[in-house]
Design a protein around this motif. Structure first.
Motif, PDB file in Angstrom:
ATOM      1  N   ARG A 195       0.793  -1.216   0.000  1.00  0.00           N
ATOM      2  CA  ARG A 195       0.000   0.000   0.000  1.00  0.00           C
ATOM      3  C   ARG A 195       0.829   1.271   0.000  1.00  0.00           C
ATOM      4  NH1 ARG A 195      -4.389  -0.416   4.601  1.00  0.00           N
ATOM      5  NH2 ARG A 195      -3.949   1.786   4.403  1.00  0.00           N
ATOM      6  N   THR A 196       2.074   1.201   0.482  1.00  0.00           N
ATOM      7  CA  THR A 196       2.804   2.443   0.726  1.00  0.00           C
ATOM      8  C   THR A 196       2.972   3.269  -0.547  1.00  0.00           C
ATOM      9  OG1 THR A 196       3.976   1.304   2.473  1.00  0.00           O
ATOM     10  CG2 THR A 196       4.855   3.445   1.792  1.00  0.00           C
ATOM     11  N   GLN A 197       3.588   2.662  -1.599  1.00  0.00           N
ATOM     12  CA  GLN A 197       3.826   3.434  -2.819  1.00  0.00           C
ATOM     13  C   GLN A 197       2.501   3.806  -3.483  1.00  0.00           C
ATOM     14  OE1 GLN A 197       6.852   4.600  -3.874  1.00  0.00           O
ATOM     15  NE2 GLN A 197       5.673   5.788  -5.335  1.00  0.00           N
ATOM     16  N   ALA A 198       1.534   2.882  -3.480  1.00  0.00           N
ATOM     17  CA  ALA A 198       0.234   3.195  -4.078  1.00  0.00           C
ATOM     18  C   ALA A 198      -0.427   4.354  -3.334  1.00  0.00           C
ATOM     19  CB  ALA A 198      -0.666   1.963  -4.066  1.00  0.00           C
ATOM     20  N   GLY A 199      -0.288   4.357  -1.994  1.00  0.00           N
ATOM     21  CA  GLY A 199      -0.862   5.445  -1.202  1.00  0.00           C
ATOM     22  C   GLY A 199      -0.199   6.773  -1.522  1.00  0.00           C
ATOM     23  N   VAL A 200       1.134   6.762  -1.629  1.00  0.00           N
ATOM     24  CA  VAL A 200       1.857   7.977  -1.983  1.00  0.00           C
ATOM     25  C   VAL A 200       1.406   8.480  -3.352  1.00  0.00           C
ATOM     26  CG1 VAL A 200       4.126   8.851  -2.685  1.00  0.00           C
ATOM     27  CG2 VAL A 200       3.875   7.587  -0.550  1.00  0.00           C
ATOM     28  N   ASN A 201       1.306   7.556  -4.321  1.00  0.00           N
ATOM     29  CA  ASN A 201       0.875   7.956  -5.656  1.00  0.00           C
ATOM     30  C   ASN A 201      -0.549   8.511  -5.641  1.00  0.00           C
ATOM     31  OD1 ASN A 201       3.264   7.267  -6.811  1.00  0.00           O
ATOM     32  ND2 ASN A 201       2.545   5.405  -7.804  1.00  0.00           N
ATOM     33  N   ALA A 202      -1.434   7.883  -4.860  1.00  0.00           N
ATOM     34  CA  ALA A 202      -2.823   8.340  -4.818  1.00  0.00           C
ATOM     35  C   ALA A 202      -2.904   9.749  -4.234  1.00  0.00           C
ATOM     36  CB  ALA A 202      -3.689   7.376  -4.014  1.00  0.00           C
ATOM     37  N   THR A 203      -2.162  10.001  -3.138  1.00  0.00           N
ATOM     38  CA  THR A 203      -2.176  11.342  -2.552  1.00  0.00           C
ATOM     39  C   THR A 203      -1.570  12.347  -3.528  1.00  0.00           C
ATOM     40  OG1 THR A 203      -1.800  10.278  -0.421  1.00  0.00           O
ATOM     41  CG2 THR A 203      -1.631  12.658  -0.478  1.00  0.00           C
ATOM     42  N   GLN A 204      -0.489  11.945  -4.195  1.00  0.00           N
ATOM     43  CA  GLN A 204       0.160  12.810  -5.178  1.00  0.00           C
ATOM     44  C   GLN A 204      -0.835  13.182  -6.292  1.00  0.00           C
ATOM     45  OE1 GLN A 204       2.981  14.242  -4.712  1.00  0.00           O
ATOM     46  NE2 GLN A 204       4.564  13.689  -6.175  1.00  0.00           N
ATOM     47  N   LEU A 205      -1.622  12.202  -6.691  1.00  0.00           N
ATOM     48  CA  LEU A 205      -2.583  12.428  -7.772  1.00  0.00           C
ATOM     49  C   LEU A 205      -3.707  13.360  -7.310  1.00  0.00           C
ATOM     50  CD1 LEU A 205      -2.662  11.474 -10.612  1.00  0.00           C
ATOM     51  CD2 LEU A 205      -3.872   9.440  -9.881  1.00  0.00           C
ATOM     52  N   LEU A 206      -4.149  13.172  -6.074  1.00  0.00           N
ATOM     53  CA  LEU A 206      -5.183  14.037  -5.513  1.00  0.00           C
ATOM     54  C   LEU A 206      -4.668  15.470  -5.444  1.00  0.00           C
ATOM     55  CD1 LEU A 206      -7.878  12.904  -4.593  1.00  0.00           C
ATOM     56  CD2 LEU A 206      -7.103  13.039  -2.255  1.00  0.00           C
ATOM     57  N   LEU A 207      -3.415  15.602  -5.034  1.00  0.00           N
ATOM     58  CA  LEU A 207      -2.775  16.914  -4.998  1.00  0.00           C
ATOM     59  C   LEU A 207      -2.727  17.513  -6.397  1.00  0.00           C
ATOM     60  CD1 LEU A 207       0.584  17.727  -3.301  1.00  0.00           C
ATOM     61  CD2 LEU A 207       0.254  18.248  -5.686  1.00  0.00           C
ATOM     62  N   ALA A 208      -2.359  16.697  -7.387  1.00  0.00           N
ATOM     63  CA  ALA A 208      -2.268  17.197  -8.760  1.00  0.00           C
ATOM     64  C   ALA A 208      -3.617  17.719  -9.225  1.00  0.00           C
ATOM     65  CB  ALA A 208      -1.779  16.084  -9.682  1.00  0.00           C
ATOM     66  N   VAL A 209      -4.670  16.966  -8.908  1.00  0.00           N
ATOM     67  CA  VAL A 209      -6.000  17.400  -9.326  1.00  0.00           C
ATOM     68  C   VAL A 209      -6.389  18.687  -8.607  1.00  0.00           C
ATOM     69  CG1 VAL A 209      -8.428  16.792  -9.283  1.00  0.00           C
ATOM     70  CG2 VAL A 209      -6.744  15.128 -10.029  1.00  0.00           C
ATOM     71  N   VAL A 231     -10.083  10.467 -10.161  1.00  0.00           N
ATOM     72  CA  VAL A 231      -8.950  10.277  -9.269  1.00  0.00           C
ATOM     73  C   VAL A 231      -9.410   9.809  -7.894  1.00  0.00           C
ATOM     74  CG1 VAL A 231      -7.160  11.550  -8.020  1.00  0.00           C
ATOM     75  CG2 VAL A 231      -7.406  11.820 -10.480  1.00  0.00           C
ATOM     76  N   LEU A 232     -10.537  10.341  -7.423  1.00  0.00           N
ATOM     77  CA  LEU A 232     -11.030   9.939  -6.110  1.00  0.00           C
ATOM     78  C   LEU A 232     -11.366   8.449  -6.096  1.00  0.00           C
ATOM     79  CD1 LEU A 232     -11.670  11.273  -3.383  1.00  0.00           C
ATOM     80  CD2 LEU A 232     -14.047  11.367  -4.095  1.00  0.00           C
ATOM     81  N   ILE A 233     -12.050   7.977  -7.141  1.00  0.00           N
ATOM     82  CA  ILE A 233     -12.407   6.556  -7.194  1.00  0.00           C
ATOM     83  C   ILE A 233     -11.154   5.704  -7.336  1.00  0.00           C
ATOM     84  CG2 ILE A 233     -13.546   4.835  -8.647  1.00  0.00           C
ATOM     85  CD1 ILE A 233     -15.898   6.587  -8.848  1.00  0.00           C
ATOM     86  N   ALA A 234     -10.212   6.149  -8.163  1.00  0.00           N
ATOM     87  CA  ALA A 234      -8.964   5.398  -8.303  1.00  0.00           C
ATOM     88  C   ALA A 234      -8.220   5.343  -6.972  1.00  0.00           C
ATOM     89  CB  ALA A 234      -8.090   6.042  -9.374  1.00  0.00           C
ATOM     90  N   ALA A 235      -8.246   6.461  -6.222  1.00  0.00           N
ATOM     91  CA  ALA A 235      -7.577   6.486  -4.926  1.00  0.00           C
ATOM     92  C   ALA A 235      -8.223   5.493  -3.967  1.00  0.00           C
ATOM     93  CB  ALA A 235      -7.619   7.902  -4.336  1.00  0.00           C
ATOM     94  N   PHE A 236      -9.549   5.415  -3.994  1.00  0.00           N
ATOM     95  CA  PHE A 236     -10.242   4.446  -3.149  1.00  0.00           C
ATOM     96  C   PHE A 236      -9.851   3.020  -3.521  1.00  0.00           C
ATOM     97  CE2 PHE A 236     -13.384   5.514   0.016  1.00  0.00           C
ATOM     98  CZ  PHE A 236     -13.395   6.887  -0.038  1.00  0.00           C
ATOM     99  N   VAL A 237      -9.770   2.762  -4.829  1.00  0.00           N
ATOM    100  CA  VAL A 237      -9.437   1.412  -5.285  1.00  0.00           C
ATOM    101  C   VAL A 237      -7.999   1.072  -4.902  1.00  0.00           C
ATOM    102  CG1 VAL A 237      -9.027   0.027  -7.350  1.00  0.00           C
ATOM    103  CG2 VAL A 237     -11.141   1.338  -7.132  1.00  0.00           C
ATOM    104  N   ALA A 238      -7.087   2.048  -5.084  1.00  0.00           N
ATOM    105  CA  ALA A 238      -5.669   1.773  -4.865  1.00  0.00           C
ATOM    106  C   ALA A 238      -5.319   1.652  -3.394  1.00  0.00           C
ATOM    107  CB  ALA A 238      -4.830   2.896  -5.489  1.00  0.00           C
ATOM    108  N   GLN A 239      -6.117   2.317  -2.556  1.00  0.00           N
ATOM    109  CA  GLN A 239      -5.675   2.544  -1.199  1.00  0.00           C
ATOM    110  C   GLN A 239      -5.700   1.328  -0.275  1.00  0.00           C
ATOM    111  OE1 GLN A 239      -6.557   6.339   1.433  1.00  0.00           O
ATOM    112  NE2 GLN A 239      -8.051   4.743   1.533  1.00  0.00           N
ATOM    113  N   ASP A 240      -6.606   0.393  -0.518  1.00  0.00           N
ATOM    114  CA  ASP A 240      -6.713  -0.704   0.442  1.00  0.00           C
ATOM    115  C   ASP A 240      -5.732  -1.841   0.164  1.00  0.00           C
ATOM    116  OD1 ASP A 240      -7.861  -1.721  -1.762  1.00  0.00           O
ATOM    117  OD2 ASP A 240      -9.683  -2.427  -0.800  1.00  0.00           O
ATOM    118  N   GLY A 241      -4.883  -1.677  -0.853  1.00  0.00           N
ATOM    119  CA  GLY A 241      -3.830  -2.660  -1.052  1.00  0.00           C
ATOM    120  C   GLY A 241      -4.276  -3.956  -1.704  1.00  0.00           C
ATOM    121  N   GLU A 242      -5.504  -4.021  -2.183  1.00  0.00           N
ATOM    122  CA  GLU A 242      -5.909  -5.195  -2.945  1.00  0.00           C
ATOM    123  C   GLU A 242      -6.950  -4.805  -3.984  1.00  0.00           C
ATOM    124  OE1 GLU A 242      -7.322  -7.697   0.382  1.00  0.00           O
ATOM    125  OE2 GLU A 242      -9.305  -7.441  -0.497  1.00  0.00           O
TER     126      GLU A 242
END
Lengths: 350, 350, 350
Positions: C120-134, C314-325
């Motif tokens: 989850r760590t890198q995916a979480g970082v990427n998701a937050t980064q993407l939310l920031l970008a948006v 991005v929000l939906i992708a972040a939800f999908v990416a965040q739980d690690g599966e």
């Protein structure tokens, strides 16, 4: 904290400047700088009192007086009719805490200590509470945008929302007191040991003195705002959203960052999230009620920009807080969002 | 459940009132109250049928008939041209389920049982599904706001969106049936044991009777709406968003809360999240198709307020559901958001 | 990859068509199809170079040249003054990566391999980064909506935002290089072994050739856009948001989907999230600077629709990416949102 005391020399300058009709910019800057150590003193005396009264009453003291300096400034601003400044300072305090303070804490804490871990439960509760607060602040505004013709319902809606916010704030405090770890979740007792040398009597006197001083400085500060705005060409909105929140909370901010640096990220996040919760769910509704009594009713109608800034800021902070660990990049991300938001606020036409 | 049966006495009152031209408010209230036990009966007969048909077909029955009462009411409202009421009742059902029912369940369940834990996988799937549903409901509306001049594309877009929603609803059911635990994830078979005394024949007869009764009551209810709105000074919108969803789901709501109280929070959340998913991804697109056939085409264009309420409600519910545990404060938070939203809806000008 | 090479036959067709003044639609389609293998070749040569230079410099090469094909197309579009197409292609690339590519990867990967887990760590970082970008992309737009009267501040705000985005992009790369696992987090070195047969010299020559070819094809493509839009009755916006991102990234998309199919979901998500991050935080700000130098300043003002699509995607992708599966339903959910968004874009009036 000690280094901030030097700023007290600006208190006589501000008051003198006001009496001698110095340029408004000078009076404004001097009074703003002098508020910083006075607010810090107020925080320290509250903590010293809390140390004497035991954790329950102490937590309550912190929960009600933690943002007293800002409350006093905004009350004077309400009396002067600067309602936009008041609302901007509510927004600015919230995003300042969740983006600037939390960002700086997470960045410096992460650079010093690597990945920092903390218990997700309380951070999760705070994040949801904050999301709720933002939702509560958004709804009257959106109501207003959709139905601008009528002002009456918006006032009633603001009052009803304010009641609901106070109720959930009290429930949140109850939850923290009963379920949280022995460490304080919403208050700021970080340096309690150092301050416990103050007796209750001393603490009360310092609190009284700091309150009077802040009241005087607030009067001076608020009186100089309009002229300063015209002279510097920045907006009243920018002063409300960036300057007032900074001035009222520098001491507290310093504590949050130091705590993160000492690898106590959980406590640091409790301070920054707790302080923004207090502004959103306690100070904001309180201002709605008091402003009504003062005859200058403040509605919870924020502009589109404030709403977006609040929503985006809190959402990103919630994402950062939620996974139970932080790293320096997340701190840099929060600061980047703050920088972009502040830049946008700076360009808002006067 | 049993106590609700007493409300059946309002059925003859409503019908009599309609025939004798009693004041619309009386007819409206009586028919609204009489719908409650009829909807409950419908739910029980569906579950009894499901108990006889085995889990697969039973799940399908629940998935299609679980919100039949509300579907009937809204079909009559479409025939009467009350499209705003129909859309408001879709919004109201979704936020009622995720804020009011889930809030009450989590609050009471948490007060009774402390922190309640559940498997995150299904709750996570449901939360993402719900977020998707809200996104799907938002997009045609935002399209309409941006390009108000043309009505044709919005209808086509609504139809296309409705097809996509039905597809993902069916896929979601397949996923639940194949991967979920033996306990039902989307249906409401909670009290299946108690009802299994009904034979298939009895269940079918009860289902038929309840359907006919709800149809009659819906006709009466919908006929009285406009006059009631004028007399009480509340908006058609408020009736759609608060009253209709409550009336059609009281029985189901009671089940969800009881289940949480018995410390089966996972099942309780499956009921409330599942029911709102059903409304969003099954009932709403179905209404789009049926309304087209009825010559009163319903587009998926909601007002700004509904969109914000949906988005905020679902986002907060997703945050609460996602970490796999709930406490009473989270319940109180959901209820607070519901209270503020309901208050805002109440003030919407007639 | 190999099968895509056949599309090279469209390169001479496009160029010939341009010279012989064939119908614009033919020229447009031929040049669009010919870009696909050229972009693929560019990606392969970048990776071959990266294999020779070691991981650090290689990661940097991937991070800067990963979306070079699209960068070239958009530069030609800026020169032609098609700023709406450029902005639409930024939006389209981001949502294409997080909804279409990630959706397809998660769906097919899930159908083949069941539930897929990842760190989850890198995916979480990427998701937050993407939310920031948006958030960063949203703020200038919202500023523009609120204060349309003045154009100057929006340009300054876009420039300031672009600087902030580049800074956080570089910090994000640093973070990935220092903290991530040996596997690449932001780049696309998936098939590095196969390509390492190319020498540095060959790779450089191929890169040069592909760049020149894409530049020629871009000129042809952009020149044919306006006439194609009129003939086909679709909008310039639709071409920007759906066609350009597809054409420039087909090869990369294929890699991401193949990787997920081979049960390396972590690498697959790094490709799709990384590519959208690169567009948002590197290509978009770069275009702001270059467009200013070219005298056709591009502001970061997107239309309401793009903003909603970006935020929701991005929000939906972040939800999908965040739980690690991930599971196949989540893939279907992402694709459903993409389908609805694409449908809405299709109906946007010409």
């Amino acid at each position: 904290m000690k280094y901030l005391s030097i700023l007290f020399i600006f208190a006589p300058i501000a008051i003198l400047g006001e009496l001698l009709h110095w340029p408004a910019v000078v009076v404004f800057i001097a009074s703003a700088l002098a508020v910083i150590p006075a607010a810090g003193l107020m925080g320290r005396s509250t903590e010293a009192l809390a140390a004497h009264t035991g954790p329950r009453l102490g937590g309550l003291l912190n929960a009600t007086l933690g943002n007293a300096a800002e409350l006093i400034i905004t009350l004077f601003a309400i009396r002067a009719g600067l309602l936009d400044l008041v609302k901007a300072s509510i927004t600015g305090s919230i995003i300042g805490n969740v983006l600037l303070v939390m960002g700086m804490s997470v960045l410096l804490g992460g650079l010093k200590n690597g990945v920092q871990r903390f218990d997700r439960t309380q951070a999760g509760v705070n994040a949801t509470q904050l999301l709720l607060a933002v939702a509560a602040l958004m709804i009257p505004s959106l109501f207003f945008f959709a139905h601008t013709e009528t002002n009456g319902p918006v006032e009633s809606l603001s009052l009803g929302t304010a009641v609901a916010m106070l109720v959930i704030y009290v429930l949140g405090l109850l939850f923290s007191f009963r379920f949280a770890s022995p460490e304080p979740a919403l208050g700021i007792e970080v340096e309690a040991e150092e301050h416990s040398t103050w007796s209750t009597r001393t603490a009360l006197l310092v609190l009284l003195g700091a309150t009077v001083l802040i009241a005087i400085l607030s009067e001076v500060l608020v009186g100089a705002v309009e002229e300063t705005v015209q002279m510097l060409g920045i907006s009243e909105f920018f002063i409300g959203i960036i300057v007032v929140p900074l001035v009222g909370n520098v001491a507290e901010h310093a504590v949050a960052v130091q705590t993160a640096f000492k690898n106590k990220i959980e406590l640091s996040m409790a301070v920054s999230l707790g302080s923004s919760l207090q502004i959103a769910l306690f100070v904001a509704p309180l201002l709605v009620f008091i402003s009504l009594l003062m005859g200058n009713p403040l509605t919870l109608v924020f502009n589109q920009f404030e709403i977006v800034a609040l929503f985006v800021g809190v959402l990103i902070a919630a994402f950062v807080a939620q996974d139970g660990e932080t790293n320096w990049l997340e701190g840099a991300q929060l600061l980047t969002v703050y920088a972009i938001v502040a830049l946008a606020f700076f360009f808002v036409p006067v």
